[in-house]
Write an enzyme that holds these catalytic residues in place. Sequence first.
Site, PDB file in Angstrom:
ATOM      1  N   LYS A   1       0.774  -1.213   0.079  1.00 14.31           N
ATOM      2  CA  LYS A   1      -0.108  -0.227  -0.180  1.00 14.31           C
ATOM      3  C   LYS A   1       0.803   1.261   0.030  1.00 14.31           C
ATOM      4  CE  LYS A   1      -1.855  -0.875   3.911  1.00 14.31           C
ATOM      5  NZ  LYS A   1      -1.256  -1.983   4.244  1.00 14.31           N
TER       6      LYS A   1
ATOM      7  N   ARG B   1      11.418  -1.090  11.238  1.00 17.70           N
ATOM      8  CA  ARG B   1      10.298  -0.671  12.285  1.00 17.70           C
ATOM      9  C   ARG B   1      10.351  -1.613  13.288  1.00 17.70           C
ATOM     10  NH1 ARG B   1       5.242   0.068   8.413  1.00 17.70           N
ATOM     11  NH2 ARG B   1       4.301  -0.894  10.276  1.00 17.70           N
TER      12      ARG B   1
ATOM     13  N   ARG C   1      12.301  -5.476   5.496  1.00 22.94           N
ATOM     14  CA  ARG C   1      12.360  -4.245   4.891  1.00 22.94           C
ATOM     15  C   ARG C   1      12.838  -3.274   5.982  1.00 22.94           C
ATOM     16  NH1 ARG C   1       5.906  -2.860   4.728  1.00 22.94           N
ATOM     17  NH2 ARG C   1       5.492  -2.667   6.979  1.00 22.94           N
TER      18      ARG C   1
HETATM   19  P1  AMP Z   1       1.043   0.693   9.149  1.00 23.66           P
HETATM   20  O1  AMP Z   1       2.044   1.394   8.876  1.00 23.66           O
HETATM   21  O2  AMP Z   1      -0.156   0.978   8.419  1.00 23.66           O
HETATM   22  O3  AMP Z   1       1.368  -0.770   9.039  1.00 23.66           O
HETATM   23  O4  AMP Z   1       0.573   0.835  10.666  1.00 23.66           O
HETATM   24  C1  AMP Z   1       1.392   0.635  11.726  1.00 23.66           C
HETATM   25  C2  AMP Z   1       0.489   0.480  13.184  1.00 23.66           C
HETATM   26  O5  AMP Z   1      -0.104   1.616  13.309  1.00 23.66           O
HETATM   27  C3  AMP Z   1      -0.738  -0.417  13.173  1.00 23.66           C
HETATM   28  O6  AMP Z   1      -0.127  -1.946  13.130  1.00 23.66           O
HETATM   29  C4  AMP Z   1      -1.487  -0.102  14.194  1.00 23.66           C
HETATM   30  O7  AMP Z   1      -1.106  -0.190  15.200  1.00 23.66           O
HETATM   31  C5  AMP Z   1      -1.453   1.297  13.751  1.00 23.66           C
HETATM   32  N1  AMP Z   1      -2.295   2.073  12.987  1.00 23.66           N
HETATM   33  C6  AMP Z   1      -2.135   2.501  11.696  1.00 23.66           C
HETATM   34  N2  AMP Z   1      -3.307   2.864  11.177  1.00 23.66           N
HETATM   35  C7  AMP Z   1      -4.450   2.702  12.039  1.00 23.66           C
HETATM   36  C8  AMP Z   1      -5.825   2.361  11.972  1.00 23.66           C
HETATM   37  N3  AMP Z   1      -6.242   2.964  10.834  1.00 23.66           N
HETATM   38  N4  AMP Z   1      -6.376   2.104  12.969  1.00 23.66           N
HETATM   39  C9  AMP Z   1      -5.880   1.447  14.186  1.00 23.66           C
HETATM   40  N5  AMP Z   1      -4.500   1.370  14.185  1.00 23.66           N
HETATM   41  C10 AMP Z   1      -3.848   1.748  13.255  1.00 23.66           C
END
Ligand code: AMP
Length: 217
Positions: free
Chosen positions: A13, A161, A127
């Site tokens: 994404k 990360r 990554r």
């Molecule tokens: P991502 O970078 O999209 O993988 O997001 C990393 C982390 O941020 C996720 O594992 C959640 O803990 C939190 N997070 C990001 N977006 C959301 C969302 N829309 N709702 C809830 N938690 C989120």
Amino acid sequence: MNIILIGAPGAGKGTQAKILEQKYGMVQLSTGDMLRAAVKAGTPLGLEAKSIMEAGKLVPDALMVNLIKERIAQADCAKGFILDGFPRTVAQAEALDNMLAEQGKSLDKVIELKVDEAALIERVSGRFTCAKCGEGYHDKFKPTQKAGLCDKCGGTELSRRKDDNAETMKTRLKAFNEQTAPILPYYRQKGLLVSIDGMANMSVVTKAIEEIMCASS
Ligand code: AMP
């Protein structure tokens, strides 16, 4: 054009959203990036989200809805936006519909990137990014040319990360399957959902997204 990219962690994404942002001037709205910035800055939201993110769980809906509501109302989003990582629950999807209606906006397409679980784990656990310029790399698929040095800016701080590990990935996948996947029928019912093969290489996936955007413009 306003679109949502949906997919499990590692589906691509963020990569695709960055490409679309550069090519079409649309704004990438990554809630994960916003939360990581809040954690880094030590804001109240960051303090609340930090341990939840490290555990691979979802941050409460109310916090996420407030965050995205403020961001989507900003002037640059009038050019069109790509939601990357939001909505992640049906409650968030419903709140998004309401906030868009209030702001006189709507969604054009919801694009699902489908990727096998084994590939997701391999992608995520390898990554890393350059802390200086944000360029993304992968141990196997895109290593740096010189070890420890960013190809793009020469930065030496290459970071991973905290949640990109096989153990946390299990919780993140569970959250996706149990809490996020139910938003797919929600958007299918509205006639907005298109699913594409996210296993294909990056440029093929970009082309598939562009075709969908073209068909709905
Ligand atoms: P991502 O970078 O999209 O993988 O997001 C990393 C982390 O941020 C996720 O594992 C959640 O803990 C939190 N997070 C990001 N977006 C959301 C969302 N829309 N709702 C809830 N938690 C989120």
